[in-house]
Design an enzyme around this catalytic site. Structure first.
Site, PDB file in Angstrom:
ATOM      1  N   GLU A 163      46.109  40.272  36.467  1.00 15.38           N
ATOM      2  CA  GLU A 163      47.237  40.914  35.785  1.00 15.38           C
ATOM      3  C   GLU A 163      48.493  40.058  35.874  1.00 15.38           C
ATOM      4  O   GLU A 163      48.658  39.266  36.810  1.00 15.38           O
ATOM      5  CB  GLU A 163      47.523  42.307  36.331  1.00 15.38           C
ATOM      6  CG  GLU A 163      47.431  42.469  37.834  1.00 15.38           C
ATOM      7  CD  GLU A 163      48.303  41.564  38.638  1.00 15.38           C
ATOM      8  OE1 GLU A 163      49.484  41.421  38.263  1.00 15.38           O
ATOM      9  OE2 GLU A 163      47.814  40.998  39.640  1.00 15.38           O
TER      10      GLU A 163
ATOM     11  N   GLU B 257      47.349  37.676  39.104  1.00 18.28           N
ATOM     12  CA  GLU B 257      46.683  36.888  38.045  1.00 18.28           C
ATOM     13  C   GLU B 257      45.165  36.876  38.220  1.00 18.28           C
ATOM     14  O   GLU B 257      44.466  36.223  37.455  1.00 18.28           O
ATOM     15  CB  GLU B 257      47.150  35.414  38.022  1.00 18.28           C
ATOM     16  CG  GLU B 257      48.615  35.176  37.902  1.00 18.28           C
ATOM     17  CD  GLU B 257      48.973  33.685  37.932  1.00 18.28           C
ATOM     18  OE1 GLU B 257      48.078  32.830  38.037  1.00 18.28           O
ATOM     19  OE2 GLU B 257      50.177  33.378  37.856  1.00 18.28           O
TER      20      GLU B 257
END
Lengths: 338, 338
Positions: free
Chosen positions: A162, A305
């Site tokens: 994310e 991420e």
């Protein structure tokens, strides 16, 4: 989970040329993957990473150390190969997909980035719900579709990542709702807030929890009201993996909140989740306890991420290789213990 | 260590597109490797693994869960590719060398196994010194030569492993000597002793410590009297790496005792050591504290052979790739923090 595959894997581990249990959690990992994949030869060769990006209306409250434009800038960085997850994906030979669910700044079309535009970020959840029902359903579906693409591509393991300035605030608020905990138990420095910044973040989350308090008992409503696009997409992706039987390697704080949301929406989903690492974000500990899965690594990571999950992939691969390729006592003609 | 390379690496870490410190120990690893290798582009691509094998006279006291013949049998298993370290080396693309320093059973000539025969195992150190001076010096030299071969082959990282039935007893005795600690603080189940077995092992170690007590203050004498061929070879290898400036990834309990011995013989050697994991062998904790280096992994491993160090190699590689390949804020045109 395939109980017969698990029993076969456990039996094989005992026959391998090492003292029983000497490979510790690597043995457990191989056995767990064998049970998830329903096979005697578990594998983690083909890894599919999907990074979901989205902006957060709550950023207007000044709860991040970074400006909101960074979400879109990092989407470009993912696409160009310069971000941590881009580098990690290359090192692993993993497939990397980016799904932009809606950023304040339009990135334009980018190679390797799928657009699923739900609006220019969520609404500020201190004022009202972060998402309307349609947005939340579409975000969940975007995650589900990403997991299905991974499955179709023959992935052995799914990683969701994310990116979204403000998303530790949204994730902490959602975790508070799921765990009935106060903001101070879950809020932390995120990308690098000062202690004063964390105190302000706690105030903001408490205001949101107060505003939405009559609606936080249902996980879907909690997700819709104080979550975010990318958190909902992760939740949908994890749910889909659990339904399809695709092992999930969960990243850090935000991903673990999504994993907990998935478990609340469909109890038992957690059987398909492996927690890759203990995040440096302090609230992660409570989430780990709630899920009841010990993380594999503890390296002080707090980037997101999907990067922490990517770092754990080699552990899965080596666990599988040891399980599949080591000689048994009989094959190697090695004597067993007294 | 190259202080200028360290400062450059630290400065680069701050410019990479991530919140400062968000990659936690992976940042520290990259910076440490940069300082050890004297470069802006640290790497851990070429890994040289040497497994030292040797038998232990103290096995006659019944301190292992496995029969002594297993040492030679495992040497064959290493050579044939069926052992954990063989599999791990293949997965990593690492060079694997085996040095047989003397086993009770003669293995004959084996491909991939170097013989450096110091005798059919050490003497039983409950009765007298494990090695004579000549044997101990030759074992240290065998390790030094292995490290020099690694250096000549262009290794980025050196891993030493060990195999020797009874060697947690020798390692614990040596650790007791170095740390002035009683046997009960360092002895553990090894390959799988019962609590009664551990109690007996403690008695055996205490007898040895008592016999040799007037000679244990000097690390060389402690190594010679209660160590073992493979422990001395590891010590020599580590010392040589520190002298040549080749980073060492230290494995578990026995390897860490060798690392501590190396540090006692040449203070400062520890700067070149990275501890790969916290072993499940209980005494390992004291050794970690004495060396003052936090281990990277904690996976309940207790196999030896260098296997835990091998499992940590991908962390070094990914730390280097992130350090070398991530875009800076300027390169990626990503905004910095407020």
């Amino acid at each position: 989970l395939d109980e017969s595959a698990r029993q076969n894997a456990l039996a094989r581990q005992v026959r391998l040329t090492k003292p029983p249990g000497a490979l510790g959690r690597l043995e457990e990992l191989a056995v767990h993957l064998a049970a998830m994949q329903g096979t005697e030869q578990p594998r983690a060769d083909r890894v599919h990473i999907v990074v979901f990006a989205g902006d957060h209306g709550v950023a207007a409250e000044g709860i991040s150390a970074f400006p909101q434009v960074v979400t879109a800038e990092m989407v470009k960085n993912f696409a160009r190969g310069g971000a941590a997850i881009s580098v990690a994906a290359r090192v692993l030979g993993a497939r990397l997909e980016v799904v932009n669910l809606g950023t304040v700044v339009d990135t334009g079309a980018l190679d390797g980035v799928t657009r699923c535009d739900l609006g220019p970020g969520t609404a500020n959840f201190v004022i009202g719900p972060a998402m309307d029902e349609h947005q939340c359903v579409r975000a969940l579906a975007a995650g589900r579709h990403a997991a299905e693409r991974a499955r179709l591509a023959g992935a052995d393991v799914f990683i969701g990542g994310e990116m979204g300035i403000g998303n530790t605030t949204a994730a902490a608020a959602l975790a508070c709702a799921l765990l009935s905990a106060p903001a101070e138990a879950l809020a932390g420095p995120g990308t690098g807030l000062s202690p004063d910044g964390v105190a302000h973040k706690i105030t903001v989350i408490d205001r949101a929890l107060s505003l939405h308090r009559d609606h936080l008992g249902r996980p879907f409503e909690a997700l819709r009201r104080v979550g975010g696009f990318e958190i909902a997409a992760l939740t949908g992706g994890y749910l889909s993996c659990a339904q399809m039987g695709l092992p999930v390697l969960v990243d850090g704080f935000i991903s673990t909140v999504a994993a907990l949301t998935a478990e609340r929406l469909r109890p038992g989903a957690v059987d398909w989740f492996i927690l890759s690492h203990a995040s440096a974000e302090p609230g992660h500990r409570q989430l780990v306890q709630a899920l009841g899965i010990p993380p594999l690594l503890d390296l002080g990571l707090r980037l997101g991420e999907g990067s922490g999950a990517a770092v754990a992939v080699p552990l899965l691969r080596i666990a599988c290789a040891l399980h599949n390729q080591m000689a048994t006592f009989a094959e190697a003609e090695v004597s067993e213990r007294h």
